[in-house]
Motif scaffolding. Structure first.
Motif, PDB file in Angstrom:
ATOM      1  N   HIS A  75       6.774  13.196   6.768  1.00  0.00           N
ATOM      2  CA  HIS A  75       7.597  12.971   7.875  1.00  0.00           C
ATOM      3  C   HIS A  75       8.882  12.110   7.509  1.00  0.00           C
ATOM      4  N   ASP A  76       8.503  11.080   6.660  1.00  0.00           N
ATOM      5  CA  ASP A  76       9.657  10.101   6.398  1.00  0.00           C
ATOM      6  C   ASP A  76      10.426  10.266   4.882  1.00  0.00           C
ATOM      7  N   ILE A  77      10.014  10.734   4.196  1.00  0.00           N
ATOM      8  CA  ILE A  77      10.479  11.065   2.897  1.00  0.00           C
ATOM      9  C   ILE A  77      11.579  12.301   3.080  1.00  0.00           C
ATOM     10  N   THR A 121      -2.339  16.800   6.446  1.00  0.00           N
ATOM     11  CA  THR A 121      -1.398  17.151   7.577  1.00  0.00           C
ATOM     12  C   THR A 121      -1.948  16.486   8.802  1.00  0.00           C
ATOM     13  N   LYS A 122      -3.278  16.535   8.991  1.00  0.00           N
ATOM     14  CA  LYS A 122      -4.020  16.100  10.262  1.00  0.00           C
ATOM     15  C   LYS A 122      -4.283  14.810  10.383  1.00  0.00           C
ATOM     16  N   ASN A 126      -0.374  11.035   6.808  1.00  0.00           N
ATOM     17  CA  ASN A 126      -0.406  12.001   6.082  1.00  0.00           C
ATOM     18  C   ASN A 126      -0.772  11.578   4.605  1.00  0.00           C
ATOM     19  N   PRO A 127      -1.738  10.815   4.227  1.00  0.00           N
ATOM     20  CA  PRO A 127      -1.794  10.496   2.844  1.00  0.00           C
ATOM     21  C   PRO A 127      -2.370  11.822   2.042  1.00  0.00           C
ATOM     22  N   ILE A 128      -2.147  11.669   0.631  1.00  0.00           N
ATOM     23  CA  ILE A 128      -2.821  12.775  -0.216  1.00  0.00           C
ATOM     24  C   ILE A 128      -4.114  12.590  -0.103  1.00  0.00           C
ATOM     25  N   LYS A 129      -5.037  13.837   0.224  1.00  0.00           N
ATOM     26  CA  LYS A 129      -6.419  13.711  -0.204  1.00  0.00           C
ATOM     27  C   LYS A 129      -6.792  14.795  -1.096  1.00  0.00           C
ATOM     28  N   GLN A 130      -8.319  14.731  -1.144  1.00  0.00           N
ATOM     29  CA  GLN A 130      -8.666  16.002  -1.936  1.00  0.00           C
ATOM     30  C   GLN A 130      -9.199  17.087  -0.888  1.00  0.00           C
ATOM     31  N   ASP A 131      -8.795  18.419  -1.167  1.00  0.00           N
ATOM     32  CA  ASP A 131      -9.326  19.131   0.210  1.00  0.00           C
ATOM     33  C   ASP A 131     -10.953  19.358  -0.288  1.00  0.00           C
ATOM     34  N   ILE A 132     -11.662  19.603   0.877  1.00  0.00           N
ATOM     35  CA  ILE A 132     -12.856  19.777   1.075  1.00  0.00           C
ATOM     36  C   ILE A 132     -13.467  21.223   1.726  1.00  0.00           C
ATOM     37  N   ALA A 300      -0.620  15.600  12.538  1.00  0.00           N
ATOM     38  CA  ALA A 300      -0.300  14.177  12.662  1.00  0.00           C
ATOM     39  C   ALA A 300       1.199  14.071  12.514  1.00  0.00           C
ATOM     40  N   CYS A 301       1.914  13.535  13.416  1.00  0.00           N
ATOM     41  CA  CYS A 301       3.311  13.331  13.122  1.00  0.00           C
ATOM     42  C   CYS A 301       3.773  11.755  13.504  1.00  0.00           C
TER      43      CYS A 301
END
Length: 344
Positions: A75-77, A121-122, A126-132, A300-301
């Motif tokens: 949202h901020d970049i 996104t939730k 909104n950090p980067i994480k590894q999908d599960i 998450a916004c």
């Protein structure tokens, strides 16, 4: 491949996105410090802070401004790259590469790697994480002859594919994520790096019935960037690259037991003009989301820069979010299965 239209003019891009900077408040300029341990990695205009242990479910990459303010990469970049990214600059101009207006791309997955890293996104900020999947970290399979991802893969900030928005051609709705980007440059980037890219075209992938656009772009700092301004240029100078891209997206889920992905528009890459229209549309869908004119279904916004957003918060609040994350630790080992070849 069908003939494609010539590249669009700069005036068109400026008219499409001219209202973006005007509608966005300046980010807060104060420096925020916190009493906990951090591990920092610099990007071009932003810093990233790793938390948790790499190759684990608690691993996260958070984003900060150069002033130390935690932000959301979603949202901020800004979508459009600017000549000055320093927070608090009174007058900003669009950043261009020759005659091209450039877009920011948040790199999630470096080329040749397998970990399915993505913007969460939730989660707050909104950090980067590894999908599960099914309780296990997700790694993309090596589809012969490729090793992991065949480009730097990431997302356009301030875009969102609305799951209620139906594409006129495919009749499919959005996948509820930011728009994906494939950087076809020669440089291998790192997770969380923010680069400026030239948009070249777009591919309409249909993933389990959902619209999942794939923007084709090139890092503006790449040596080949000056020679690539359209999908036609890619066809001429990199024979087989676009075909490999379609093949990769078609098959990459097959080793996981899923069916091949499908594509709209006769599996053809659409040109830059078309891509810009999709970016424009998904930017407006994002704006409706962050201004709470649209129900995001758990997205998450939280942000610090969107003036009309009811989710806008203070730097103290964003700092508190990161303070709750576990400290950065040693990476966990990765299974040798990640290096397995798959022939499909």
């Amino acid at each position: 491949m069908r003939p494609l239209l010539a590249r669009c003019q700069v005036g068109r891009l400026v008219s499409v996105f001219g209202s973006i900077s005007a509608s966005r408040n300046k980010l807060v300029t104060q420096i925020v410090t916190a009493p906990h341990q951090r591990y920092f990695r610099r990007t071009m205009h932003y810093q990233t802070e790793e938390r948790g242990r790499p190759n684990s479910t608690d691993y996260r990459i958070y984003f900060r401004t150069s002033e130390g303010i935690y932000i959301s990469p979603f949202h901020d970049i800004p979508l459009i790259a600017e000549t000055e990214q320093d927070i608090g600059v009174a007058s900003k101009k669009l950043k261009r590469n020759g005659s091209e207006v450039l877009f920011n791309m948040v790199v999630e997955v470096p080329r040749w790697s397998n970990a399915k890293l993505e913007i969460a996104t939730k989660e707050p900020l909104n950090p980067i994480k590894q999908d599960i999947k099914k309780g296990k970290l997700r790694f993309v399979a090596n589809i012969f002859p490729h090793k992991g991802y065949i480009w730097n893969y990431g997302a356009l900030p301030q875009t969102w594919e609305d799951p209620d928005h139906k594409d006129d051609e495919t009749k499919c709705c959005g996948d509820c994520d930011p728009v994906d980007v494939c950087d076809i440059g020669t440089k291998v980037c790192s997770p969380g790096q923010v680069i400026q890219v030239k948009v070249l075209g777009i591919l309409a992938m249909i993933d389990e019935g959902e619209m999942d656009w794939k923007v084709i772009a090139i890092n503006a700092e790449d040596p080949d960037a000056k020679n690539l301004s359209s999908i036609e240029d890619v066809c001429k100078s990199r024979p087989g690259h676009l075909e490999a891209t379609v093949d990769w997206f078609r098959k990459y889920k097959v080793p996981d037991g899923k069916s091949e992905n499908q594509f709209g528009y006769n599996e053809q890459f659409k040109d830059k003009d078309f891509a810009v229209e999709i970016i424009k549309s998904t930017h407006e869908q994002w704006r409706a989301l962050v201004e709470k004119r649209k129900n995001g279904g758990g997205i998450a916004c939280k942000n610090i820069s969107c003036s009309k957003s009811p989710f806008k918060c203070s730097p103290d609040e964003t700092r508190d979010v990161v303070k709750l994350a576990p400290a950065f630790g040693n990476a966990l080992p990765v299974s040798s299965e990640v290096d397995k070849w798959h022939f499909v």
